[in-house]
Write a protein that holds these residues in place. Sequence first.
Motif, PDB file in Angstrom:
ATOM      1  N   ILE A 119     -62.976 -47.484 -50.295  1.00 37.42           N
ATOM      2  CA  ILE A 119     -62.287 -47.646 -49.015  1.00 37.42           C
ATOM      3  C   ILE A 119     -63.189 -48.419 -48.056  1.00 37.42           C
ATOM      4  O   ILE A 119     -64.413 -48.471 -48.243  1.00 37.42           O
ATOM      5  CB  ILE A 119     -61.890 -46.284 -48.409  1.00 37.42           C
ATOM      6  CG1 ILE A 119     -63.137 -45.440 -48.141  1.00 37.42           C
ATOM      7  CG2 ILE A 119     -60.892 -45.577 -49.311  1.00 37.42           C
ATOM      8  CD1 ILE A 119     -62.846 -44.170 -47.361  1.00 37.42           C
ATOM      9  N   TYR A 122     -65.913 -49.235 -42.575  1.00 39.38           N
ATOM     10  CA  TYR A 122     -65.757 -48.921 -41.145  1.00 39.38           C
ATOM     11  C   TYR A 122     -64.924 -47.657 -40.907  1.00 39.38           C
ATOM     12  O   TYR A 122     -64.815 -47.189 -39.775  1.00 39.38           O
ATOM     13  CB  TYR A 122     -65.155 -50.106 -40.377  1.00 39.38           C
ATOM     14  CG  TYR A 122     -63.865 -50.651 -40.950  1.00 39.38           C
ATOM     15  CD1 TYR A 122     -62.660 -49.980 -40.808  1.00 39.38           C
ATOM     16  CD2 TYR A 122     -63.860 -51.855 -41.649  1.00 39.38           C
ATOM     17  CE1 TYR A 122     -61.497 -50.481 -41.335  1.00 39.38           C
ATOM     18  CE2 TYR A 122     -62.690 -52.368 -42.183  1.00 39.38           C
ATOM     19  CZ  TYR A 122     -61.512 -51.677 -42.020  1.00 39.38           C
ATOM     20  OH  TYR A 122     -60.348 -52.176 -42.547  1.00 39.38           O
ATOM     21  N   LEU A 123     -64.339 -47.089 -41.961  1.00 37.09           N
ATOM     22  CA  LEU A 123     -63.635 -45.813 -41.792  1.00 37.09           C
ATOM     23  C   LEU A 123     -64.623 -44.664 -41.605  1.00 37.09           C
ATOM     24  O   LEU A 123     -64.244 -43.582 -41.140  1.00 37.09           O
ATOM     25  CB  LEU A 123     -62.728 -45.548 -43.003  1.00 37.09           C
ATOM     26  CG  LEU A 123     -61.541 -46.503 -43.181  1.00 37.09           C
ATOM     27  CD1 LEU A 123     -60.747 -46.153 -44.434  1.00 37.09           C
ATOM     28  CD2 LEU A 123     -60.627 -46.498 -41.956  1.00 37.09           C
ATOM     29  N   ASN A 124     -65.882 -44.908 -41.994  1.00 35.42           N
ATOM     30  CA  ASN A 124     -66.965 -43.932 -41.774  1.00 35.42           C
ATOM     31  C   ASN A 124     -66.637 -42.543 -42.331  1.00 35.42           C
ATOM     32  O   ASN A 124     -66.820 -41.523 -41.667  1.00 35.42           O
ATOM     33  CB  ASN A 124     -67.288 -43.815 -40.271  1.00 35.42           C
ATOM     34  CG  ASN A 124     -67.879 -45.097 -39.721  1.00 35.42           C
ATOM     35  OD1 ASN A 124     -68.752 -45.706 -40.347  1.00 35.42           O
ATOM     36  ND2 ASN A 124     -67.413 -45.513 -38.558  1.00 35.42           N
ATOM     37  N   ARG A 125     -66.148 -42.518 -43.548  1.00 34.98           N
ATOM     38  CA  ARG A 125     -65.874 -41.234 -44.216  1.00 34.98           C
ATOM     39  C   ARG A 125     -65.923 -41.440 -45.717  1.00 34.98           C
ATOM     40  O   ARG A 125     -65.907 -42.568 -46.212  1.00 34.98           O
ATOM     41  CB  ARG A 125     -64.516 -40.678 -43.794  1.00 34.98           C
ATOM     42  CG  ARG A 125     -63.321 -41.559 -44.166  1.00 34.98           C
ATOM     43  CD  ARG A 125     -62.007 -40.824 -43.919  1.00 34.98           C
ATOM     44  NE  ARG A 125     -60.832 -41.649 -44.124  1.00 34.98           N
ATOM     45  CZ  ARG A 125     -60.293 -41.934 -45.307  1.00 34.98           C
ATOM     46  NH1 ARG A 125     -60.856 -41.484 -46.422  1.00 34.98           N
ATOM     47  NH2 ARG A 125     -59.195 -42.667 -45.400  1.00 34.98           N
ATOM     48  N   ASP A 131     -56.481 -41.249 -50.690  1.00 37.06           N
ATOM     49  CA  ASP A 131     -56.687 -42.697 -50.670  1.00 37.06           C
ATOM     50  C   ASP A 131     -56.207 -43.351 -51.958  1.00 37.06           C
ATOM     51  O   ASP A 131     -55.850 -44.535 -51.960  1.00 37.06           O
ATOM     52  CB  ASP A 131     -58.171 -43.024 -50.460  1.00 37.06           C
ATOM     53  CG  ASP A 131     -58.651 -42.697 -49.056  1.00 37.06           C
ATOM     54  OD1 ASP A 131     -57.946 -43.055 -48.101  1.00 37.06           O
ATOM     55  OD2 ASP A 131     -59.714 -42.069 -48.916  1.00 37.06           O
ATOM     56  N   TYR A 135     -54.217 -46.139 -50.265  1.00 39.64           N
ATOM     57  CA  TYR A 135     -54.954 -47.404 -50.267  1.00 39.64           C
ATOM     58  C   TYR A 135     -54.515 -48.295 -51.428  1.00 39.64           C
ATOM     59  O   TYR A 135     -55.237 -49.173 -51.872  1.00 39.64           O
ATOM     60  CB  TYR A 135     -56.468 -47.144 -50.326  1.00 39.64           C
ATOM     61  CG  TYR A 135     -57.301 -48.334 -49.915  1.00 39.64           C
ATOM     62  CD1 TYR A 135     -57.153 -48.931 -48.658  1.00 39.64           C
ATOM     63  CD2 TYR A 135     -58.242 -48.886 -50.783  1.00 39.64           C
ATOM     64  CE1 TYR A 135     -57.913 -50.021 -48.284  1.00 39.64           C
ATOM     65  CE2 TYR A 135     -59.016 -49.984 -50.419  1.00 39.64           C
ATOM     66  CZ  TYR A 135     -58.844 -50.547 -49.167  1.00 39.64           C
ATOM     67  OH  TYR A 135     -59.604 -51.634 -48.793  1.00 39.64           O
ATOM     68  N   ARG A 351     -53.143 -51.080 -33.607  1.00 43.79           N
ATOM     69  CA  ARG A 351     -54.277 -50.738 -34.469  1.00 43.79           C
ATOM     70  C   ARG A 351     -54.652 -51.948 -35.320  1.00 43.79           C
ATOM     71  O   ARG A 351     -53.779 -52.645 -35.823  1.00 43.79           O
ATOM     72  CB  ARG A 351     -53.921 -49.550 -35.365  1.00 43.79           C
ATOM     73  CG  ARG A 351     -53.688 -48.246 -34.608  1.00 43.79           C
ATOM     74  CD  ARG A 351     -53.090 -47.203 -35.532  1.00 43.79           C
ATOM     75  NE  ARG A 351     -51.802 -47.639 -36.071  1.00 43.79           N
ATOM     76  CZ  ARG A 351     -51.166 -47.036 -37.063  1.00 43.79           C
ATOM     77  NH1 ARG A 351     -51.701 -45.979 -37.647  1.00 43.79           N
ATOM     78  NH2 ARG A 351     -50.000 -47.488 -37.484  1.00 43.79           N
ATOM     79  N   SER A 354     -57.538 -52.398 -41.846  1.00 50.83           N
ATOM     80  CA  SER A 354     -56.825 -52.008 -43.068  1.00 50.83           C
ATOM     81  C   SER A 354     -55.671 -51.038 -42.869  1.00 50.83           C
ATOM     82  O   SER A 354     -54.595 -51.234 -43.416  1.00 50.83           O
ATOM     83  CB  SER A 354     -57.831 -51.426 -44.076  1.00 50.83           C
ATOM     84  OG  SER A 354     -58.705 -52.402 -44.529  1.00 50.83           O
ATOM     85  N   TYR A 355     -55.900 -49.975 -42.124  1.00 48.47           N
ATOM     86  CA  TYR A 355     -54.836 -48.987 -41.904  1.00 48.47           C
ATOM     87  C   TYR A 355     -54.141 -49.236 -40.562  1.00 48.47           C
ATOM     88  O   TYR A 355     -53.575 -48.316 -39.969  1.00 48.47           O
ATOM     89  CB  TYR A 355     -55.404 -47.564 -41.968  1.00 48.47           C
ATOM     90  CG  TYR A 355     -55.652 -47.057 -43.383  1.00 48.47           C
ATOM     91  CD1 TYR A 355     -54.736 -47.313 -44.404  1.00 48.47           C
ATOM     92  CD2 TYR A 355     -56.779 -46.316 -43.697  1.00 48.47           C
ATOM     93  CE1 TYR A 355     -54.959 -46.844 -45.688  1.00 48.47           C
ATOM     94  CE2 TYR A 355     -56.998 -45.842 -44.988  1.00 48.47           C
ATOM     95  CZ  TYR A 355     -56.082 -46.110 -45.972  1.00 48.47           C
ATOM     96  OH  TYR A 355     -56.293 -45.637 -47.257  1.00 48.47           O
TER      97      TYR A 355
END
Length: 363
Positions: A119, A122-125, A131, A135, A351, A354-355
């Motif tokens: 993933i 930048y989602l930082n998880r 996913d 995803y 937003r 990606s998401y």
Amino acid sequence: MVFNNTKVIQARIHFRKETGALIEIFLMEPANPVDYELMFQTAGHCSWLCMIGNLKKWKEGSLVREFEIKGNRFHLRATLNHSRSVHVSTGTNYWVDFDWNNPSVSFAEILDAVGELPIPPYLNRQTQESDKTTYQTVYSKIKGSVAAPTAGLHFTDSVLKNIDAHGIERDELTLHVGAGTFKPVKSEEIAGHEMHSEYIVVHRHTFEKLLAHDCHAIAVGTTSVRTLESLYYMGVKLQINPQASEEDLHINQWEPYELQHDGAGLAIVGGSAVTPHTAISNILDWLTRNELEALHSSTQIIIAPGYVYKIVNMLITNFHQPQSTLLLLVSAFVNGDWRKIYDYALAHDFRFLSYGDSSLLIP
């Protein structure tokens, strides 16, 4: 409407050394065999060009990881081959040989067992089980990408049925998305940015449908754009050399800009403009002569302001970050008028990435 049916692979594999150090191997592109379909069918041994996390802790030797498939225990060994590693636009890709102790298990099965979905950072998880569904596009089929063609994430089965009900014809092609897609443009001038190369597959029926629609298409995502616009220049190459090989049809980064064009942006070959219809027909004829049902090639095309689109006349895409080649592509598509679009998006709390939210752009 043209969609990219690539499927994101579980490209991250973690190994732990006896010292406790955690090494991450990020699969970038197949090295042996180089064909994606053959790669995922391999049994016992294969090689990939990879990015390595915590490389300083892995100077030599092999890494071993145990895993289980259907109640059976296996060992996967990774060996770094410094002599065959290469420097590419995204940094250094290291050649890693993989071996496993049961040839009845394919590499695709191994990735399903030990790999993690990559993933966006930048989602930082950490990657979550959800996913694996969210995803991936609902129409993803062909394994090979290390990042999703995220414009397609907005399309559900219901939306696709609605598109069909409105008489909009759909087709699919394949471009395997590489990590280089997201490499920021750090040079002062775009000429200093080195683009990545990506593998594409386009079937005969797609070329036939393009001809039936006057070589115009609504592209879902920037990956579909790069593929469709590359096809035009592949057809131009065949106008110059009808005997070109699949390797010869690769589109280099600046190749489209080095050709002579007329006032409408069409390439000039032998004193005549090559229309999209001629270019696509050239590829169809080439497929027939070579008894092929699909074109397998690659593209390194960069689309920046000044580029004149040949095939894509509408674009569905997410909102991209500054200093990205994706934003350059959008700017070229809307004739440089991207700020108005992005100011509106920011003012209305759209937003990004990606998401994020989507847009339909019509120049």
